[in-house]
Motif scaffolding. Sequence first.
Motif, PDB file in Angstrom:
ATOM      1  N   ARG A  77      -0.091  -9.057  14.959  1.00 51.38           N
ATOM      2  CA  ARG A  77       0.819 -10.117  15.411  1.00 51.38           C
ATOM      3  C   ARG A  77       0.132 -11.007  16.443  1.00 51.38           C
ATOM      4  NH1 ARG A  77       6.143 -10.944  15.001  1.00 51.38           N
ATOM      5  NH2 ARG A  77       6.406  -8.975  13.925  1.00 51.38           N
ATOM      6  N   GLU A  78      -0.611 -10.393  17.358  1.00 50.70           N
ATOM      7  CA  GLU A  78      -1.311 -11.168  18.382  1.00 50.70           C
ATOM      8  C   GLU A  78      -2.373 -12.070  17.759  1.00 50.70           C
ATOM      9  OE1 GLU A  78      -4.174 -10.274  22.240  1.00 50.70           O
ATOM     10  OE2 GLU A  78      -2.560  -8.862  21.750  1.00 50.70           O
ATOM     11  N   ALA A  79      -2.999 -11.592  16.667  1.00 44.36           N
ATOM     12  CA  ALA A  79      -4.043 -12.374  16.002  1.00 44.36           C
ATOM     13  C   ALA A  79      -3.478 -13.427  15.051  1.00 44.36           C
ATOM     14  CB  ALA A  79      -4.973 -11.437  15.238  1.00 44.36           C
ATOM     15  N   GLY A  80      -2.168 -13.388  14.815  1.00 44.24           N
ATOM     16  CA  GLY A  80      -1.567 -14.329  13.882  1.00 44.24           C
ATOM     17  C   GLY A  80      -1.787 -13.947  12.432  1.00 44.24           C
ATOM     18  N   ALA A  81      -2.054 -12.661  12.169  1.00 41.84           N
ATOM     19  CA  ALA A  81      -2.310 -12.195  10.800  1.00 41.84           C
ATOM     20  C   ALA A  81      -1.026 -11.665  10.180  1.00 41.84           C
ATOM     21  CB  ALA A  81      -3.365 -11.088  10.807  1.00 41.84           C
ATOM     22  N   SER A  82      -0.893 -11.840   8.863  1.00 41.26           N
ATOM     23  CA  SER A  82       0.272 -11.322   8.157  1.00 41.26           C
ATOM     24  C   SER A  82      -0.092 -10.214   7.178  1.00 41.26           C
ATOM     25  CB  SER A  82       0.982 -12.449   7.398  1.00 41.26           C
ATOM     26  OG  SER A  82       0.094 -13.090   6.507  1.00 41.26           O
ATOM     27  N   VAL A  83      -1.382  -9.962   6.962  1.00 44.12           N
ATOM     28  CA  VAL A  83      -1.823  -8.939   6.016  1.00 44.12           C
ATOM     29  C   VAL A  83      -2.927  -8.096   6.657  1.00 44.12           C
ATOM     30  CG1 VAL A  83      -2.805  -8.483   3.736  1.00 44.12           C
ATOM     31  CG2 VAL A  83      -1.301 -10.448   4.050  1.00 44.12           C
ATOM     32  N   VAL A  84      -2.807  -6.778   6.513  1.00 43.33           N
ATOM     33  CA  VAL A  84      -3.829  -5.842   6.984  1.00 43.33           C
ATOM     34  C   VAL A  84      -4.345  -5.065   5.777  1.00 43.33           C
ATOM     35  CG1 VAL A  84      -4.362  -3.895   8.489  1.00 43.33           C
ATOM     36  CG2 VAL A  84      -2.715  -5.622   9.227  1.00 43.33           C
ATOM     37  N   LEU A  85      -5.663  -4.973   5.630  1.00 42.34           N
ATOM     38  CA  LEU A  85      -6.263  -4.268   4.495  1.00 42.34           C
ATOM     39  C   LEU A  85      -6.676  -2.859   4.885  1.00 42.34           C
ATOM     40  CD1 LEU A  85      -6.688  -7.399   3.876  1.00 42.34           C
ATOM     41  CD2 LEU A  85      -8.439  -6.615   2.292  1.00 42.34           C
ATOM     42  N   PHE A  86      -6.405  -1.911   3.976  1.00 46.55           N
ATOM     43  CA  PHE A  86      -6.812  -0.522   4.152  1.00 46.55           C
ATOM     44  C   PHE A  86      -7.613  -0.093   2.928  1.00 46.55           C
ATOM     45  CE2 PHE A  86      -3.226  -0.878   6.969  1.00 46.55           C
ATOM     46  CZ  PHE A  86      -3.522  -0.037   8.032  1.00 46.55           C
ATOM     47  N   ALA A  87      -8.534   0.857   3.125  1.00 45.06           N
ATOM     48  CA  ALA A  87      -9.432   1.263   2.038  1.00 45.06           C
ATOM     49  C   ALA A  87      -8.999   2.561   1.382  1.00 45.06           C
ATOM     50  CB  ALA A  87     -10.865   1.394   2.572  1.00 45.06           C
ATOM     51  N   HIS A  88      -7.691   2.792   1.247  1.00 46.60           N
ATOM     52  CA  HIS A  88      -7.233   3.974   0.531  1.00 46.60           C
ATOM     53  C   HIS A  88      -7.701   3.922  -0.920  1.00 46.60           C
ATOM     54  CE1 HIS A  88      -4.315   3.822   3.916  1.00 46.60           C
ATOM     55  NE2 HIS A  88      -4.442   5.129   3.848  1.00 46.60           N
ATOM     56  N   THR A  89      -7.909   5.112  -1.498  1.00 49.60           N
ATOM     57  CA  THR A  89      -8.469   5.212  -2.845  1.00 49.60           C
ATOM     58  C   THR A  89      -7.539   6.000  -3.760  1.00 49.60           C
ATOM     59  OG1 THR A  89      -9.601   7.282  -2.387  1.00 49.60           O
ATOM     60  CG2 THR A  89     -10.785   5.241  -1.835  1.00 49.60           C
ATOM     61  N   ALA A  90      -7.975   6.162  -5.016  1.00 46.97           N
ATOM     62  CA  ALA A  90      -7.225   6.989  -5.967  1.00 46.97           C
ATOM     63  C   ALA A  90      -7.083   8.420  -5.455  1.00 46.97           C
ATOM     64  CB  ALA A  90      -7.929   6.987  -7.323  1.00 46.97           C
ATOM     65  N   ASP A  91      -8.057   8.886  -4.683  1.00 46.84           N
ATOM     66  CA  ASP A  91      -7.968  10.235  -4.122  1.00 46.84           C
ATOM     67  C   ASP A  91      -6.815  10.338  -3.132  1.00 46.84           C
ATOM     68  OD1 ASP A  91     -10.730  11.673  -4.966  1.00 46.84           O
ATOM     69  OD2 ASP A  91     -11.065   9.544  -4.589  1.00 46.84           O
ATOM     70  N   ASP A  92      -6.599   9.273  -2.352  1.00 41.87           N
ATOM     71  CA  ASP A  92      -5.488   9.275  -1.399  1.00 41.87           C
ATOM     72  C   ASP A  92      -4.144   9.329  -2.120  1.00 41.87           C
ATOM     73  OD1 ASP A  92      -6.751   8.913   1.344  1.00 41.87           O
ATOM     74  OD2 ASP A  92      -7.674   7.269   0.248  1.00 41.87           O
ATOM     75  N   ILE A  93      -4.046   8.643  -3.270  1.00 41.16           N
ATOM     76  CA  ILE A  93      -2.813   8.703  -4.063  1.00 41.16           C
ATOM     77  C   ILE A  93      -2.544  10.134  -4.499  1.00 41.16           C
ATOM     78  CG2 ILE A  93      -1.738   8.034  -6.239  1.00 41.16           C
ATOM     79  CD1 ILE A  93      -3.122   5.370  -6.062  1.00 41.16           C
ATOM     80  N   ALA A  94      -3.572  10.794  -5.029  1.00 40.65           N
ATOM     81  CA  ALA A  94      -3.415  12.163  -5.512  1.00 40.65           C
ATOM     82  C   ALA A  94      -3.036  13.114  -4.380  1.00 40.65           C
ATOM     83  CB  ALA A  94      -4.707  12.626  -6.193  1.00 40.65           C
ATOM     84  N   GLU A  95      -3.655  12.944  -3.212  1.00 40.07           N
ATOM     85  CA  GLU A  95      -3.348  13.811  -2.076  1.00 40.07           C
ATOM     86  C   GLU A  95      -1.910  13.622  -1.611  1.00 40.07           C
ATOM     87  OE1 GLU A  95      -8.000  13.464  -0.669  1.00 40.07           O
ATOM     88  OE2 GLU A  95      -6.414  12.611   0.597  1.00 40.07           O
TER      89      GLU A  95
END
Length: 393
Positions: A77-95
């Motif tokens: 919010r302080e940076a004026g951003a509306s989207v944050v990217l994360f590097a979750h993978t197919a392994d994270d879905i399975a877990e």
Amino acid sequence: MRLTTDWARTRGRSVLALTVDHRLNPDSGRWTDFATRAARIAGADWRGLSWDGDKPATGLTAAARAARHGLIADAAREAGASVVLFAHTADDIAEADLMRSEGSTLGRVREWSPSPAWPKGRGLMLLRPLLGERRAGLRDWLAAQGADWIEDPANADPRFGRSRARQALAGAAPQPDDQPPAKGGARPTVEGAAPQPDDQPPAKGGARPTVEGESMACVDRDVGARALAAALVCVGGGSTPPRGARLDALMARLKAGEDFAATLCGTRIEAVGLAVRLMREAGELRRRDISPLALTPGVEAVWDGRFVFCADHPGWSVVPARGRLASLSDADRAELNRLPAATRGAWPVLIRDDAVTPVLAGEGVERCGLVAERLRLALDETTHEDDLISATR
């Protein structure tokens, strides 16, 4: 981060990399230094965040996750951003799927979803463009570039549910829905990505809640579990989804055609005939004993997770109507009487300085309902940053 900065350079976009130090490992300072250098080498701006203070003796993983998302939401919010990217993978879905099957209330890992920090993360979306990739493939890609990374030892600590799931799934192949695309290689694109199959909106009409007024919702008796859970959380103004057993019991009563009134997630459910209305339960505010919210001029303040206020001048406070209904003017009471009786006390009213008489609206005070926009985001009606809009004030 490398993929994102490559993408950003071709589009004239800036990237801010955030590192959260949870203060849980003696090596965290060294990890932060590593992340700082990596971000700057990749061409990103960088900011370090820290979860300070005492840590809970139980529920540490959940508390760390909540703290992390809160810090990220504030920084975005302080940076004026509306989207944050994360590097979750197919392994994270399975877990996550395995943990949920064993009773965890962890949410589904989706490509595009609202920030779980509420109300700090209002209007902020999370994008996970690597859900079609396996962790091992990304490590191979980094190694081929001569890049290094950090392996968190907590990922191998059996005290944590995520670590146990990771060990149980070690070497397992992803499920068919989580297979990487057949073409295109390991480089994801960040623009216009489609939601995952499990996250598509329900195909038929009765499944989607509709918003009524500024803070209520209506659902059909055949509403889906995910849509109902989202509506309950949004109308109740909280951030914790209902536990599976309680949600299942509520859905069973709806599908059986039963007429009833019940409360879940701070939301009152009134089911009469075909009509099912969701509204804030006024009694929940009595149990929570919400303190008056003093408004600072020019600063947005969220009340009860459902409304945001902003005042031009000092002296205004927001309080619940509960216990003050008789003090309202005839016109204000007539306005509130349009609401169901059980939720009138949960409506916000304003008090000026130390005045006794409350009012529904005050001069120079702006009120914005958050329920409709939050529910829209939770139900995947936004799939691109260009779709993010401000709620009507």
